[in-house]
Scaffold this motif. Structure first.
Motif, mmCIF file in Angstrom:
data_model
loop_
_atom_site.group_PDB
_atom_site.id
_atom_site.type_symbol
_atom_site.label_atom_id
_atom_site.label_comp_id
_atom_site.label_asym_id
_atom_site.label_seq_id
_atom_site.Cartn_x
_atom_site.Cartn_y
_atom_site.Cartn_z
ATOM 1 N N GLY A 12 -37.412 59.520 22.169
ATOM 2 C CA GLY A 12 -37.566 60.984 22.152
ATOM 3 C C GLY A 12 -36.462 61.713 22.901
ATOM 4 N N GLN A 13 -35.250 61.187 22.790
ATOM 5 C CA GLN A 13 -34.172 61.793 23.584
ATOM 6 C C GLN A 13 -33.543 63.008 22.911
ATOM 7 N N ASN A 14 -33.926 64.179 23.398
ATOM 8 C CA ASN A 14 -33.271 65.433 23.040
ATOM 9 C C ASN A 14 -32.891 66.081 24.356
ATOM 10 N N PHE A 15 -31.614 66.072 24.650
ATOM 11 C CA PHE A 15 -31.189 66.524 25.971
ATOM 12 C C PHE A 15 -30.976 68.025 26.005
ATOM 13 N N LEU A 16 -31.443 68.640 27.063
ATOM 14 C CA LEU A 16 -31.282 70.089 27.223
ATOM 15 C C LEU A 16 -29.830 70.389 27.576
ATOM 16 N N ILE A 17 -29.242 71.327 26.850
ATOM 17 C CA ILE A 17 -27.854 71.677 27.144
ATOM 18 C C ILE A 17 -27.687 73.171 27.441
ATOM 19 N N ILE B 145 -40.175 63.522 35.058
ATOM 20 C CA ILE B 145 -40.457 62.509 34.036
ATOM 21 C C ILE B 145 -39.329 62.543 33.011
ATOM 22 N N GLY B 146 -38.681 61.406 32.793
ATOM 23 C CA GLY B 146 -37.598 61.324 31.803
ATOM 24 C C GLY B 146 -36.402 62.200 32.128
ATOM 25 N N PRO B 147 -35.734 61.935 33.232
ATOM 26 C CA PRO B 147 -34.584 62.769 33.611
ATOM 27 C C PRO B 147 -33.400 62.662 32.656
ATOM 28 N N GLY C 95 -29.825 63.935 33.238
ATOM 29 C CA GLY C 95 -29.921 64.663 34.494
ATOM 30 C C GLY C 95 -29.669 66.160 34.431
ATOM 31 N N SER C 96 -29.868 66.755 33.268
ATOM 32 C CA SER C 96 -29.581 68.193 33.179
ATOM 33 C C SER C 96 -30.529 69.030 34.044
ATOM 34 N N LEU C 97 -31.803 68.675 34.063
ATOM 35 C CA LEU C 97 -32.727 69.357 34.975
ATOM 36 C C LEU C 97 -32.534 68.843 36.407
ATOM 37 N N ILE D 30 -38.450 59.130 37.053
ATOM 38 C CA ILE D 30 -38.983 57.996 36.288
ATOM 39 C C ILE D 30 -38.364 57.999 34.898
ATOM 40 N N GLU D 31 -37.498 57.051 34.669
ATOM 41 C CA GLU D 31 -36.752 56.992 33.400
ATOM 42 C C GLU D 31 -36.904 55.599 32.785
ATOM 43 N N LYS D 32 -37.335 55.573 31.544
ATOM 44 C CA LYS D 32 -37.582 54.285 30.883
ATOM 45 C C LYS D 32 -36.298 53.628 30.364
ATOM 46 N N LEU E 71 -38.950 52.812 34.791
ATOM 47 C CA LEU E 71 -40.296 52.432 34.365
ATOM 48 C C LEU E 71 -40.784 53.320 33.229
ATOM 49 N N ASP E 72 -41.819 52.829 32.566
ATOM 50 C CA ASP E 72 -42.476 53.579 31.499
ATOM 51 C C ASP E 72 -43.586 54.415 32.126
ATOM 52 N N ILE E 73 -43.482 55.709 31.991
ATOM 53 C CA ILE E 73 -44.439 56.622 32.633
ATOM 54 C C ILE E 73 -45.890 56.309 32.241
ATOM 55 N N LEU E 74 -46.077 55.800 31.026
ATOM 56 C CA LEU E 74 -47.443 55.528 30.566
ATOM 57 C C LEU E 74 -48.019 54.249 31.174
ATOM 58 N N GLY F 185 -40.701 67.959 33.491
ATOM 59 C CA GLY F 185 -40.349 66.997 32.463
ATOM 60 C C GLY F 185 -40.107 67.653 31.121
ATOM 61 N N ASN F 186 -38.941 67.399 30.609
ATOM 62 C CA ASN F 186 -38.678 67.711 29.213
ATOM 63 C C ASN F 186 -39.107 66.444 28.485
ATOM 64 N N LEU F 187 -40.357 66.436 28.038
ATOM 65 C CA LEU F 187 -41.010 65.176 27.676
ATOM 66 C C LEU F 187 -40.542 64.603 26.339
HETATM 67 N N1 SAH Z 1 -34.805 65.628 30.946
HETATM 68 C C1 SAH Z 1 -33.675 65.329 30.083
HETATM 69 C C2 SAH Z 1 -34.050 64.352 28.951
HETATM 70 C C3 SAH Z 1 -35.182 64.736 28.058
HETATM 71 S S1 SAH Z 1 -35.392 63.661 26.691
HETATM 72 C C4 SAH Z 1 -33.107 66.612 29.538
HETATM 73 O O1 SAH Z 1 -33.817 67.610 29.539
HETATM 74 O O2 SAH Z 1 -31.983 66.618 29.082
HETATM 75 C C5 SAH Z 1 -36.756 62.642 27.203
HETATM 76 C C6 SAH Z 1 -36.396 61.628 28.269
HETATM 77 O O3 SAH Z 1 -37.545 60.818 28.526
HETATM 78 C C7 SAH Z 1 -35.296 60.656 27.859
HETATM 79 O O4 SAH Z 1 -34.400 60.501 28.921
HETATM 80 C C8 SAH Z 1 -36.040 59.340 27.577
HETATM 81 O O5 SAH Z 1 -35.244 58.181 27.767
HETATM 82 C C9 SAH Z 1 -37.169 59.432 28.568
HETATM 83 N N2 SAH Z 1 -38.358 58.636 28.193
HETATM 84 C C10 SAH Z 1 -38.811 58.342 26.954
HETATM 85 N N3 SAH Z 1 -39.958 57.631 27.013
HETATM 86 C C11 SAH Z 1 -40.242 57.465 28.329
HETATM 87 C C12 SAH Z 1 -41.293 56.800 29.039
HETATM 88 N N4 SAH Z 1 -42.272 56.177 28.387
HETATM 89 N N5 SAH Z 1 -41.275 56.813 30.398
HETATM 90 C C13 SAH Z 1 -40.266 57.452 31.073
HETATM 91 N N6 SAH Z 1 -39.258 58.082 30.450
HETATM 92 C C14 SAH Z 1 -39.227 58.096 29.104
#
Ligand code: SAH
Length: 254
Positions: free
Chosen positions: A9-14, A36-38, A41-43, A58-60, A83-86, A102-104
């Motif tokens: 689900g990687q859509n990075f905020l720009i 959650i999911g940095p 590192g934009s946030l 926490i980054e998977k 780690l996996d947040i879930l 978290g940008n989830l």
């Molecule tokens: N916060 C960043 C990235 C958002 S994209 C931004 O805004 O640009 C979602 C992020 O969640 C990605 O970095 C992805 O690798 C991470 N991610 C996906 N599944 C995850 C999980 N189960 N546990 C932790 N991080 C996860």
């Protein structure tokens, strides 16, 4: 930049304005923050500029984790987990009075929210949730679209703020519009549900057939018990959240 992984689900905020808008929803200075999911590192960057007391990440994705590790290895405020947040015991990891950002990852965003709502200790060790969802999911959470997700959310969280985010604010560009929700825990529980799994199970049963009157399912769950003034010919979406809490309480009394 690393190639974005769709599966995570990687859509990075720009977009800088949106990043600021998110960060400015809450005063971060001297607070414990969990992200959650940095990702890249934009946030994260902007959070650190605001001088939090601590920042837990926490980054998977191992590749992104490595990049973040290099970047922050000398910053003693930052705790970084690959780690996996879930799959983790978040209640153990999280610092007291944290703000969670978290940008989830969209494929698991509602699961992440439900995990936060189901914290065993309540009031929980977070004071605010500032999370990005798909707009459609955000509406289900906020109750614009009433259903299972808003019922379980209403039980423990209140909505403080929300705004939409255009696909243009991300790389890669998602197909859908997103929404940021700012939620905070309701500290005192009015209803006394022992196990939120039961609320989930019960709403699942009712909402598995939205057009059906509640009568049959009501009997299936509660047998001969009844709720005063509840019309059993209604459909699941006609009931208020509170009725589902009441049904769950009665179910648990068995
Ligand atoms: N916060 C960043 C990235 C958002 S994209 C931004 O805004 O640009 C979602 C992020 O969640 C990605 O970095 C992805 O690798 C991470 N991610 C996906 N599944 C995850 C999980 N189960 N546990 C932790 N991080 C996860």
């Amino acid at each position: 930049m690393l190639r974005p992984k769709k599966s995570l689900g990687q859509n990075f905020l720009i977009d800088k304005n949106i990043i600021n808008k998110i960060i400015n929803l809450k005063n971060i200075k001297n607070r414990n923050i969990l992200e959650i999911g940095p990702g890249c590192g934009s946030l994260t960057e902007r959070i650190l500029e605001k001088k939090p007391k601590s920042l837990t990440l926490i980054e998977k994705d191992y590749k992104l984790y490595e990049v973040l590790k290099k970047k922050y290895q000398n910053n003693n405020k930052v705790r970084l987990f690959n780690l996996d947040i879930l799959k983790i015991d978040l209640e153990k990891i999280i610092n007291v009075k944290s703000i969670i950002f978290g940008n989830l990852p969209y494929n698991i965003s509602s699961q992440i929210l439900v995990k936060l709502i189901k914290f065993k200790n309540w009031p929980p060790k977070f004071t605010d949730l500032v999370l990005m969802f798909q707009k459609e999911v955000a509406e289900k959470i906020a109750g614009t679209t009433f259903g299972r997700l808003s019922i379980i959310t209403n039980y423990r969280l209140k909505l403080l703020n929300k705004f939409n985010v255009s696909p243009n604010c991300f790389y890669p560009k998602p197909k859908i519009t997103s929404s940021v929700l700012h939620l905070s825990p309701i500290r005192k529980e009015i209803y006394k549900i022992n196990n939120l799994d039961n609320l989930e199970m019960i709403t699942n049963i009712f909402f598995s057939n939205k057009r059906k009157m509640i009568k049959k399912n009501f009997r299936k769950i509660l047998g001969k018990k009844s709720i005063k003034n509840l019309n059993l010919n209604l459909r699941p979406a006609d009931l208020k959240s509170e009725v589902y809490y009441k049904i769950t309480e009665l179910y648990e009394e068995k």
